[in-house]
Design a protein around this motif. Structure first.
Motif, short mmCIF file in Angstrom:
data_model
loop_
_atom_site.label_atom_id
_atom_site.label_comp_id
_atom_site.label_asym_id
_atom_site.label_seq_id
_atom_site.Cartn_x
_atom_site.Cartn_y
_atom_site.Cartn_z
N GLY A 65 21.41 43.16 24.12
CA GLY A 65 21.23 41.80 23.65
C GLY A 65 20.86 41.76 22.18
O GLY A 65 21.12 42.70 21.42
N ALA A 66 20.23 40.66 21.77
CA ALA A 66 19.88 40.48 20.36
C ALA A 66 18.89 41.54 19.88
O ALA A 66 19.05 42.11 18.80
CB ALA A 66 19.31 39.08 20.15
N ARG A 83 23.65 48.27 21.17
CA ARG A 83 24.47 47.16 20.66
C ARG A 83 25.19 46.43 21.80
O ARG A 83 25.27 45.21 21.80
CB ARG A 83 25.48 47.68 19.65
CG ARG A 83 24.92 47.87 18.29
CD ARG A 83 26.02 47.96 17.22
NE ARG A 83 25.40 48.12 15.92
CZ ARG A 83 25.12 49.29 15.36
NH1 ARG A 83 25.43 50.40 15.97
NH2 ARG A 83 24.54 49.33 14.18
#
Length: 105
Positions: free
Chosen positions: A40-41, A36
């Motif tokens: 990144g995404a 997390r």
């Protein structure tokens, strides 16, 4: 037989374990946190997938432990009802099944 079952540590253990689950390991929790923060995404998505799996595993464990208690409790209640009807053969059969389930010698 009923007293033997109720006094057994196996019976106490099954009843006391109802709804308990093993949570994720510290390493798994750290991995989710790391994903997390630094992933990144895609890392966030991966952490969410891991969390969903952990939640599903814990729900399954809770259901399994409750099912064990329910099975034993229903058989004990049915055996008691059979005794109330003077159906000793059925009561003994049900008590034996509980003893087998709990591995009571």
């Amino acid at each position: 037989m009923m007293q033997k079952i109720l006094a057994s540590p196996q019976y106490s253990d099954v009843v006391s374990q109802a709804g308990q689950v093993d949570g994720p390991t510290a390493e798994r929790t750290a991995a989710k946190s790391g994903l997390r923060r630094f992933g990144g995404a895609l890392g966030g998505i991966g952490a969410d997938v891991m969390q969903n799996k952990d939640n599903n595993d814990m729900n399954r464990q809770a259901q399994e432990s409750v099912t064990d208690v329910k099975r034993v409790t229903i058989r004990m209640n049915d055996a008691g009802s059979a005794l109330g009807r003077s159906d000793y053969e059925t009561a003994c059969l049900l008590y034996r099944q509980v003893m087998t389930d709990l591995d009571i010698k």
